[in-house]
Design a protein around this motif. Sequence first.
Motif, short mmCIF file in Angstrom:
data_model
loop_
_atom_site.label_atom_id
_atom_site.label_comp_id
_atom_site.label_asym_id
_atom_site.label_seq_id
_atom_site.Cartn_x
_atom_site.Cartn_y
_atom_site.Cartn_z
N ASN A 610 0.81 -1.22 0.00
CA ASN A 610 0.00 0.00 0.00
C ASN A 610 0.84 1.27 0.00
N THR A 611 2.19 1.15 0.07
CA THR A 611 3.02 2.33 -0.12
C THR A 611 3.04 2.76 -1.58
N LEU A 612 2.69 1.84 -2.50
CA LEU A 612 2.66 2.15 -3.93
C LEU A 612 1.28 1.99 -4.54
N LEU A 613 0.49 1.05 -4.01
CA LEU A 613 -0.85 0.80 -4.54
C LEU A 613 -1.86 1.45 -3.61
N ASP A 614 -2.62 2.40 -4.12
CA ASP A 614 -3.60 3.13 -3.31
C ASP A 614 -4.85 2.27 -3.18
N HIS A 715 3.05 -8.54 -9.81
CA HIS A 715 4.36 -9.17 -10.00
C HIS A 715 5.38 -8.52 -9.07
N TYR A 716 6.54 -9.18 -8.96
CA TYR A 716 7.61 -8.66 -8.12
C TYR A 716 8.01 -7.27 -8.59
N GLY A 717 8.14 -6.35 -7.62
CA GLY A 717 8.45 -4.97 -7.96
C GLY A 717 7.24 -4.08 -8.04
N LEU A 718 6.02 -4.68 -7.94
CA LEU A 718 4.77 -3.92 -7.99
C LEU A 718 4.74 -3.04 -9.24
#
Length: 734
Positions: A610-614, A715-718
């Motif tokens: 959730n630091t990258l995906l809202d 995937h890995y790395g978002l």
Amino acid sequence: MYSPTHFRALSRVRALTRGQQMWRAVLAFALCAGLLLPALHLAPVHAQSGPNRQLAVGDIVTAPLNADTFSQTYTLSASTGDTITLEVSTETADLNPVLTVIDQRGNRIAQDADLNTPTAATLTDISIPSSGTFFITVARGSGAEGSASGQFTLRVSGFQQIGGQTVTLDQGGIAFELAWTAAVDLNLEVRDPVGGTVHTYSPGSPSGGTLDADANTNCENLADEPSEVISWPAGQVPAGSYEVIIYYIDGCEVNGPQVFDLTTTVNDATPQSISGTLNPGQSYISRLVVNPDGGWTLNNGGVNAGLFTVSLFQNQINSAEPMALGSTVTGVLSNASPARAYSFQGTSGTAINIALEAESGSLDTFVALLGPDNTVLATNDDSGDSTNSGIERTLVADGTYTIIATRYGLNIGGTEGEYLLTLRSLEVAADLSAGDQGATETTEATGFEDTGFGDTGFGPEVTEQLTLTQGSIEVKLTWDTNADLQLQVRDPGGETVFDDNPISQSGGVLEADGNVACLETTETPTSYIYWPPNRLPNGVYEVEIWFQSACDDIRNVNFDLEVNVQGQTIIRPASQSISPGARYMITFRIGADGTTTVGTGGFFDMDNPNTLLDFDVLLAPESAIPIAYNDAVSGSITTEQPYVIYSFEGQQGDIISIAMQAQGGTLDPALYLVSSEGILLEGNDDIDTQGENRDSAIQEYPLGFTDTYYIIATHYGLIYGGTEGTYALTLIQE
């Protein structure tokens, strides 16, 4: 010309001069009160050189008074309308403490010079007339004369504008209970709305918060089902935002991840709970908001990854307020508005100083500097011994720079308050010739450009000559400490070149591996991966940097990354700051015709997506693909579509398993289960942590309540990941 270090020293001298002026003002008011008369001849010798200790509401300090040190001076930042109470107590009656408060212009705000109360001095409910810095002085009533010697305690309490309101809880106060089920050491900390803190080293706050006990401390007297409680008694308590931090201090002999439960209740109402998982060394942040009318909400946060991600603040960056070098601005940070952005015009070779200081409330500041291309140049949480923040930096390009004023924990944090942001220009003497920074046959590893911090004084200066082989693809990483950063590149076939696999079938070669395993370290390390001139595989390349170990070097680490393809530099962002354990990723694609495109790069944390995906935006029923128990679906992940979201209806007590298997391409799957409220319940990157099976699975997870649940297939790395391919996803009710 002066170096940046000279200017910092000059600034300190100027600060002391201002402090001496404030001290003379304090002496003048004491003189008007008929005090310290015998001390005037000795004051320049025995008085402190200046007030250099900053206090906040909730602080309790103890210090000596004697013939050599007959006064102690502190500073306090406060705002118009704040109400502050100062209490001085001592067990030495001969001290007769005198308590004085003046503002930064030398005006007396309040004073207790009553010598009829020899063991105490109190200023109650001081109404702050204007925002600024205030000077608090505790002095012996006899000044420099006499032999009275002893300790005093100064307590700072009160209510400030942010969190300055109160609420009366008649039925019960506030209680935070942390519970876990293993003999490991977790710690609970709560910061109240007025700046008070309760934790193991500060078990009480002036607003009434107390810690009952520190369980499993130092891995001694271990309990298998420990708990810690921080509580405020019934009655009047501060209204506003209470920040809750849970630290995984030590795994003791158990180690491994630990599940915890945080249960909170206000005014004896029905408790609310949050569950989560921490690994050793991690911390978890959430917040409780108590309204003046008694209503309250426990907000789920997440693991504090310590990573600053530009995408979180894109809206603020797009509407940045202009400010000029040499100017100061003020503002407010809150849960509703946790960040503000400011832009300024910078010129190559200019050294700047950015200072972000809390002025009220509980605010714990955090500041970031972005370059003209919005890459992160530097970040800072705590400057020196305070929770204020600062950056010194020499600019290396002309353009528009951006300052992000925010707080500890960023969006998931809970501190609020007013701040003062100052941007100064410092004269520098630096020859910033551009030079050829491409990967050449011979590279002199002498570190980075001047960052504006001067000589660190850590270890000997090392200059190392490296001969690097030229190639069709060249990936070079350099940094500036003895730390071990791992460079790895995943090629279009899905094979990764790194220290455990230094040569790939596609031709990739790891030629230099700086400070690997902390052996034979240097302060100017280089890691280098290349593909020979006759090899140019087309497809997506994933470049990852991992801060593997500090190697006993405690300094901040900044790295430079450069990628060249066919002699042309395609990736060379400004220097980045990286924290221990952090990971940075960026991708590039080589087309069949040899053309290249570069993806967005940044820091990521697979344990805290959730630091990258809202989640608030992504988890909407209309945008999710509905599935049911025992369904099997397929899909694809690409760099353009890095995630797919599914939803299903679950019942309390259901036990489910979710599997995501790569079917084609280079896909390295990752899988997350999230509640309808946006709470991350479970996640998995690799079934086999040793890397033999990169598929993902969440196995036999019990659902805690009847709800709509969401599955995020990624995937890995978002959003920064580079692997692509098809997958099969199954949802099973066990």
